[in-house]
Structure formats: C-alpha cells, structure tokens
Motif scaffolding. Structure first.
Motif, mmCIF file in Angstrom:
data_model
loop_
_atom_site.group_PDB
_atom_site.id
_atom_site.type_symbol
_atom_site.label_atom_id
_atom_site.label_comp_id
_atom_site.label_asym_id
_atom_site.label_seq_id
_atom_site.Cartn_x
_atom_site.Cartn_y
_atom_site.Cartn_z
ATOM 1 N N LYS A 188 76.689 98.274 17.930
ATOM 2 C CA LYS A 188 77.862 99.153 17.956
ATOM 3 C C LYS A 188 77.577 100.411 17.140
ATOM 4 O O LYS A 188 76.994 100.353 16.065
ATOM 5 N N GLY A 189 78.011 101.546 17.663
ATOM 6 C CA GLY A 189 77.827 102.802 16.958
ATOM 7 C C GLY A 189 76.574 103.556 17.347
ATOM 8 O O GLY A 189 76.425 104.737 17.013
ATOM 9 N N LYS A 238 74.697 91.369 20.890
ATOM 10 C CA LYS A 238 74.239 92.748 21.099
ATOM 11 C C LYS A 238 75.252 93.733 20.523
ATOM 12 O O LYS A 238 74.891 94.695 19.830
ATOM 13 N N ASP A 239 76.528 93.500 20.813
ATOM 14 C CA ASP A 239 77.564 94.385 20.278
ATOM 15 C C ASP A 239 77.588 94.332 18.757
ATOM 16 O O ASP A 239 77.760 95.356 18.080
ATOM 17 N N PRO A 243 78.424 98.491 13.466
ATOM 18 C CA PRO A 243 77.837 97.161 13.640
ATOM 19 C C PRO A 243 78.368 96.198 12.584
ATOM 20 O O PRO A 243 78.879 96.611 11.541
ATOM 21 N N MET A 244 78.225 94.915 12.859
ATOM 22 C CA MET A 244 78.665 93.897 11.909
ATOM 23 C C MET A 244 77.587 93.546 10.889
ATOM 24 O O MET A 244 77.878 92.910 9.879
ATOM 25 N N TRP A 245 76.362 93.896 11.176
ATOM 26 C CA TRP A 245 75.262 93.700 10.228
ATOM 27 C C TRP A 245 74.743 95.067 9.807
ATOM 28 O O TRP A 245 74.599 95.969 10.643
ATOM 29 N N GLU A 246 74.463 95.232 8.531
ATOM 30 C CA GLU A 246 73.868 96.463 8.039
ATOM 31 C C GLU A 246 72.419 96.556 8.554
ATOM 32 O O GLU A 246 71.602 95.674 8.248
ATOM 33 N N PRO A 247 72.079 97.566 9.347
ATOM 34 C CA PRO A 247 70.750 97.622 9.968
ATOM 35 C C PRO A 247 69.604 97.656 8.964
ATOM 36 O O PRO A 247 68.521 97.125 9.245
ATOM 37 N N GLY A 280 88.673 100.880 22.579
ATOM 38 C CA GLY A 280 88.898 101.330 21.219
ATOM 39 C C GLY A 280 87.681 101.187 20.324
ATOM 40 O O GLY A 280 86.584 100.823 20.767
ATOM 41 N N LEU A 281 87.904 101.444 19.048
ATOM 42 C CA LEU A 281 86.833 101.449 18.066
ATOM 43 C C LEU A 281 86.100 100.117 18.000
ATOM 44 O O LEU A 281 84.886 100.072 17.774
ATOM 45 N N HIS A 282 86.820 99.022 18.230
ATOM 46 C CA HIS A 282 86.233 97.690 18.099
ATOM 47 C C HIS A 282 86.007 97.017 19.447
ATOM 48 O O HIS A 282 85.990 95.784 19.533
ATOM 49 N N LYS A 283 85.814 97.803 20.472
ATOM 50 C CA LYS A 283 85.504 97.264 21.796
ATOM 51 C C LYS A 283 84.307 96.313 21.698
ATOM 52 O O LYS A 283 83.291 96.627 21.079
ATOM 53 N N GLY A 284 84.452 95.139 22.301
ATOM 54 C CA GLY A 284 83.382 94.142 22.266
ATOM 55 C C GLY A 284 83.532 93.107 21.181
ATOM 56 O O GLY A 284 82.841 92.086 21.193
#
Length: 376
Positions: A165-166, A160-161, A173-177, A102-106
């Motif tokens: 992610k994306g 890494k995930d 991702p959980m952090w804004e790149p 799903g969308l939040h795999k990992g």
C-alpha cells in the motif's frame, strides 16, 4: 533447543506429559469449543450466527465485532476442522469489514457493530495477519473453492496489500519497509510487541507472493529480535505500544504491561513449538513466568514493565493466566508445570468481559494439547 513441529510433525501435549489422560484432554478441548461456539452455553458463548449463512465473534465487553476476534475465530475453526463456521465468519468479515475504497482500500475495518455497520474505517494489523494465516491453513486443509472461498488467493492478495500500500496508490503499508516491523496501525511509526508473529512470517515466506517471500523471512528474524528488544531485561514484561528501538511508547498510557501485552509470551511459545529456532527469545517467557510466581490470579494487575504495580487490576486475569500457561511451550521446570496445571483447573470466564480471556484460553488449550497445528 528442541526440533520444531514444522520439521517433525510432532506436537507436544503438555497435559498428557503431566499425567492427564489423553481422553480427558480431548473432552476438554471439545467442551471448550462448544461453550464458546454454541448457543447452549449463553454464559460463555462468543460466536453467533445470522440467517444468511454468516457468523461473527462478539467482543462482549465492548459490544462490537473486531477483526481480532473474527480472525481468531477463523483460526480456531480451521484447527477444529469446522469449515462451516470458518466460512460463515469469513463471509461476514468480507461482507461488512472489508474496505473496497478510500485510504484503507484492501484492508478490514477493525470494529463493526453487530449489524455490520462500521464503527471505524481504519484497520488493526493483528487482524490482517491472522486472517491471512487462517486462510492459508484453510486452503491446505480443505482446498479452495469459489470466491470468496478461494482461500489462498484471498490470503496472498491481502498480504500484498499489507506490504505494498502506498507504492502506487494512497495509503500506508502495515509493515515498515526498512526495518520489517509490523506497525500498530498503518499511519504510525511505532509497533505493538504482541502483534509480532514470527512463526506466521516464517510460513508466509513459503506461500506468499514470490516477490515478497524474502521480506517475510527477514520479518520473521526482525520480529524475534524485536520481541527481545521490547521486553524488560529483568521482568520480561512488554509494553502494549513500543517504538522501533523497543522503548515503551506511552501514548494514551499504553507504554505499560496490560491486556495486549499478554499475547507476547503466547507468540514466543508457539514460535518455539513450531520452529525451535535458537533465535526465539524464550528467556522472555522464563522471566515473565518467574515475575508472576506467587501472585494469585485474582491479584493480577496492570504493571510498569519494570514490575511496579498499579492499583488497577488486570482487566482479563483469566487471559493472563492462559498466556502464562501457553508460555510453557518454550519453558521447562516446576514453574512451567505449575502454570499448566493451574490453567487446566481453571474454567472459562463468564460475564461481560469474557471475550478476550476466552479467546486466549482456547488458543492456550489448543496449543498445550498439541492441537494448534501448521496445515501445509
């Protein structure tokens, strides 16, 4: 500026600095652990075991299991050298909370029922970052074993995930790149100041995937600056939600100082204890301690970040006191000592709302006793 424990391997014991006997500190740490993790103390217990070699931390106020609590429990266990409990909590988390599709795999589902059924299929990034740090510490303290107890590999894959992610699949991702700031949840463009753990990111910059290490170093610097930016200039109080420019985000009323916000001064304190960076916003802790001067614990409230109080009392007053004490890792003087002494004399919370208070209580106790350590 003090030289951080990362460089000296020396951790302050603020209790013994105030004249409390070292043996009494040791006894209190062990007794508090027992009261949280043993069925002998049902009035304070928050950790429970299953028959299949797993365990979970219960949010006793909401009757669920959260990645926040699971990752906190793992960090507590590695600091207390309890690999058995660490492995039980990690196995439960991987079995029931980890999302393999799903969308939040990992990522990990942030809330589950006590039987492991997912209440939601979205993650909360504060859980992931604590999972990763606890796993790296476990690897360094105990060594890696078979999956899922190949701790460092699990941590590296998770981070890494969190960052990528994306890029080649669905998700976020959980952090804004661009600005290197952690998000409140992956899909949004705002943050939670209490999620910012620059002291963790400083360590991730040494042990995470090599291609991500420069990101983590920049994230540590960005988070120290963001904590300062999001805190009120006068009171030091931080909102629960804030935009990337530091202004409060009042979505669902979370632009004020409330339960999540307590952790900001804890994070500043531990960051300063570990690394002693001149960039660490220790003035935030000084201002918050000054703001609460003279306010009794039973009159702690919810506040606007400019200090205006609501009628609503603090949901977790013992947790707030614990945070004010832990803030003293980065402050000095009579006021700092006052919070440490008051905290020492205050017992764990009992009752339905005890979970969050007592998590902050134990982290504060470990930190002030010089026992919240970096495991290299």
């Amino acid at each position: 500026m003090r030289e951080g424990a990362y460089y000296t391997n020396q951790y302050r014991n603020l209790f013994t600095e105030l004249g409390i006997e070292a043996k009494d500190v040791e006894a209190k740490v062990q007794d508090t652990w027992d009261r949280l993790f043993s069925s002998q103390y049902p009035e304070t217990q928050i950790y429970f075991e299953t028959d299949d070699q797993m365990g979970y931390m219960v949010d006793t106020g909401n009757h669920d299991v959260r990645t926040e609590g699971q990752s906190y429990g793992m960090m507590m266990a590695v600091q207390m050298n309890r690999q058995d409990i660490f492995d039980r909590i990690w196995k439960w988390s991987k079995t029931y909370m980890y999302m393999e599709e799903g969308l939040h795999k990992g990522y990990f589902a942030w809330s589950c029922q006590l039987d492991g059924t997912k209440n939601a299929y979205g993650p909360a990034p504060d859980g992931e970052e604590y999972f990763a740090m606890a796993l790296y510490f476990a690897s360094n303290r105990w060594g890696n074993r078979e999956t899922p107890f190949n701790y460092s590999e699990q941590a590296t894959t998770l981070l890494k995930d969190c960052l990528h992610k994306g890029e080649s699949d669905d998700g976020y991702p959980m952090w804004e790149p661009n600005n290197k700031l952690i998000k409140f949840v992956p899909e949004v463009d705002f943050s939670d100041p209490s999620y910012h753990l620059p002291h963790f990111y400083q360590l991730f910059a040494e042990v995470a995937a090599e291609q991500d290490r420069s990101f983590w170093q920049e994230a540590a610097e960005a988070s120290r600056a963001y904590i300062r930016l999001a805190a009120d200039n006068k009171t030091g109080l931080s909102p629960e939600y804030a935009f990337y420019d530091g202004t409060p985000n009042h979505t669902r009323g979370f632009g004020h100082f409330f339960s999540d916000s307590y952790r900001v001064v804890c994070n500043v304190g531990l960051d300063y204890e570990w690394f002693g960076k001149s960039e660490t916003p220790i003035e935030v802790n000084e201002k918050v301690q000054q703001f609460f001067k003279g306010i009794p614990v039973d009159d702690y409230r919810r506040y606007k970040i400019d200090g205006q109080p609501f009628e609503e009392k603090a949901l977790h007053p013992i947790g707030l006191l614990a945070s004010l004490a832990m803030a003293s890792l980065a402050t000095e003087g009579e006021l700092s000592e006052h919070y440490v002494k008051t905290f020492w004399q205050t017992p764990l919370r009992t009752g339905d709302r005890r979970y969050y208070d007592n998590c902050l209580y134990f982290f504060s106790l470990l930190s002030l006793a010089g026992k919240f350590r970096i495991w290299k």
